[in-house]
Write an enzyme that holds these catalytic residues in place. Structure first.
Site, PDB file in Angstrom:
ATOM      1  N   HIS A 167      -3.415  -5.600  -6.612  1.00  0.00           N
ATOM      2  CA  HIS A 167      -3.220  -4.409  -7.430  1.00  0.00           C
ATOM      3  C   HIS A 167      -4.531  -4.104  -8.132  1.00  0.00           C
ATOM      4  CE1 HIS A 167      -2.591  -7.029 -10.953  1.00  0.00           C
ATOM      5  NE2 HIS A 167      -1.891  -7.762 -10.129  1.00  0.00           N
ATOM      6  N   LYS A 199      -1.459   5.220  -9.582  1.00  0.00           N
ATOM      7  CA  LYS A 199      -1.659   4.153 -10.568  1.00  0.00           C
ATOM      8  C   LYS A 199      -1.647   2.763  -9.925  1.00  0.00           C
ATOM      9  CE  LYS A 199      -0.840   3.334 -15.356  1.00  0.00           C
ATOM     10  NZ  LYS A 199      -0.264   3.780 -16.589  1.00  0.00           N
TER      11      LYS A 199
END
Ligand SMILES: [Fe+2]
Length: 578
Positions: free
Chosen positions: A11, A36
């Site tokens: 991530h 995001k």
């Protein structure tokens, strides 16, 4: 010598560029793709870093990748085998991804860059450790990294001297403080790897009524190491963080993400926060005993827990603390590039990170051209006019979008891409939360204060340039309610003239007009959206919300008089709520 660092495929993908030992640019991919925590290959972040460095792909001498995919894959296979057949579903989901993509990182990098460049790898926690120590102001320091998990390590204890980082002890998966916190994040109905800070924000509304139960999950030892009781967790074999035993222990199923937040959730948040602080303090004390160092460098997702950081600073044993602003995995890109420069190539350390403004910027001409070509009404001011007008508008209770200079690296907006408002107005907490950010109203705002005045307003005796320290508002300064948490604390950002001359000058001007050197600073985005990167992102966010004013460079835009924004589909569908 040009060294590109990359973190990707887990991530928060990011890129960072070192030129002759100096960090010249760093950015997260999410800011460009507008997704995001984007975990894809950071092609646009790399392009932005190269542009900033004035080079092309041909100019790169080395590329560093922030973890070791083979070691990580080994850990994942062993964990699946150890928990088979419970792990079957998770195994079927993860393994094809690994075989198709993650194991081929060097090939992917060379394919994406279109060049056969040397690719070097560092271990995940080594990258974290280097990302803090090698850019810190200290010639030597103790290093503590704490996150969810890298390859095997979930926390590491080390020491940095000169250009070298040495890790001498690790805590290994499945025992993980980061994953313990994430398990509670998910149990409380928030998004894992994203909304851990909401648990921290919720905690002061609660009492540690579940403390004993949280302690039942984890055995903390005096040396700072710990073991978790894995009978309560599912993350080591399944697709969820917690299991039935955990839910029974805490008296019910996980909270529905959009359901109400009751006192029970607040009490659980406080309990896990307390235990986390206790463990971080124990780990630091042990590291201090082992290394005898005065200063501590920290990285890893848990280092973003600014309440724990504040306690660490107050309760010692270290004299000073350096936490890299991108303490999470994005910062690994900085760490691996710094490691290649100093540790592998033996280059001297010559860079100290003094601010987080490492992303792209847009010139006055570029912004004017953008406004003109889109027929956007604006007023062009001198810098002095822009500063006094913006300060006045904030003092008159307008909410202002503020876009100046280079974009921040790391999860916090620090005055490059920020939404600003008057901290003295108690209503602003709700106004900005509900009308502008479209998010839960319990979330407190963080203040920015002039660095030279921090001790006049807060119980803090040093700078906190990355908003990573929580300290009490001084009892005689309770006139800034919208940035004061229920427990009287605030998550402080200090700004100095050297770090961001314009942002500093704005708050100085606000102080001159109002007598208050503190303002609300929240990130320039709506809930679920990455922080804005370009003038266009900023304009869209301005128009989609109830923000009153937008200040881009020296251009001032007011909401009245803007032509209505025509969008083909509702922007709310674009951003998944976090
Ligand atoms: Fe990490």
């Amino acid at each position: 010598m040009n060294i590109l660092g990359i973190s990707a495929f887990y991530h928060d993908s990011a890129a960072a560029l070192f030129q002759d030992g100096r960090l010249v640019a760093a950015a997260q991919e999410e800011r460009f793709t507008r997704k995001k925590h984007d975990s894809g290959f950071p092609a646009q972040a790399i392009a932005a870093c190269l542009k900033q460095g004035g080079i092309g792909v041909d100019g790169l001498d080395y590329v560093g990748f922030y973890d070791k995919p083979l070691l990580k894959f080994e850990r994942i296979l062993i964990q699946y085998l150890a928990t088979f057949p419970r792990s079957y579903r998770s195994f079927m989901k993860a393994v094809p991804l690994w075989l198709l993509e993650k194991l081929w990182v060097p090939n992917i990098i060379r394919r994406e860059l279109g060049r056969d460049v040397p690719v070097l790898f560092a271990e995940h926690h080594q990258s974290h450790a280097a990302s803090a120590f090698l850019v810190s102001p200290y010639p030597e320091a103790a290093i503590l990294t704490v996150d969810g998990v890298g390859e095997w390590a979930t926390a590491s204890f080390g020491v940095g001297r000169g250009g070298k980082v040495q890790i001498f002890h690790e805590i290994r998966f499945p025992h993980s403080l980061g994953l313990l916190y994430s398990a509670f994040t998910s149990y409380l109905g928030f998004k894992v790897n994203s909304a851990e800070y909401k648990v921290m924000g919720l905690a002061p509304y609660g009492e540690p009524r579940y403390y004993d139960r949280v302690r039942r999950l984890i055995d903390i030892r005096e040396d700072g190491s710990f073991r978790m009781d894995m009978r309560y967790f599912a993350y080591h074999y399944g697709l969820t963080m917690t299991n039935g035993a955990f839910h029974r222990l805490f008296g019910g199923p996980p909270r529905d993400p959009e359901g109400p937040l009751t006192q029970r959730e607040k009490d659980i948040a406080m309990s896990v926060q307390k235990v986390t602080e206790e463990i971080v303090l124990k780990m630091a004390a042990c590291l201090h005993r082992q290394t005898g160092m005065k200063n501590l460098c920290m990285a890893g997702g848990v280092a973003l827990n600014c309440v724990a950081n504040g306690r660490l600073l107050r309760e010692g044993p270290f004299e000073d603390l350096f936490i890299q602003p991108a303490a999470g995995d994005a910062g690994g890109a900085v760490g691996v590039a710094a490691l290649i420069h100093s540790q592998i190539l033996g280059g001297a350390r010559q860079y100290v990170m003094k601010d987080a403004y490492l992303g792209p910027s847009y010139s006055t001409e570029e912004i004017r051209a953008y406004l003109v070509s889109n027929a956007i009404p604006y007023r062009e001011l001198t810098i002095a006019e822009m500063l006094s007008e913006t300060a006045r508008l904030i003092a008159e209770q307008n909410v202002v979008g503020w876009f100046q200079g280079r974009m921040e690296f790391g999860p916090r907006a620090l005055g490059g891409r920020s939404i600003l408002a008057d901290a003295r107005n108690p209503a602003n907490k709700e106004v900005v939360n509900l009308k502008i950010k479209f998010r839960e109203s319990f979330r407190p705002f963080a203040p920015t204060v002039l660095e030279e005045k921090v001790s006049d307003w807060f119980e803090l005796d040093r700078p906190s340039p990355y908003m990573l320290l929580v300290a009490q508002v001084r009892p005689d300064r309770r006139s800034i309610p919208s940035v004061t948490h229920v427990d009287g604390s605030a998550r402080i950002q200090t700004v100095s003239r050297e770090q961001h001359p314009l942002y500093h000058a704005l708050i100085e001007e606000f102080d001159r007009q109002t007598g208050c050197p503190v303002i609300i600073n929240t990130s320039f985005n709506v809930r679920g959206e990455p922080i804005v990167c370009t003038p266009h992102d900023a304009y869209l966010c301005f128009m989609r919300t109830n923000m009153d004013v937008l200040v881009l460079d020296r251009f001032l835009l007011v909401k009245e008089g803007q032509p209505p924004l025509r969008e083909e589909r509702d922007w709310r569908e674009q951003f998944e709520l976090d």
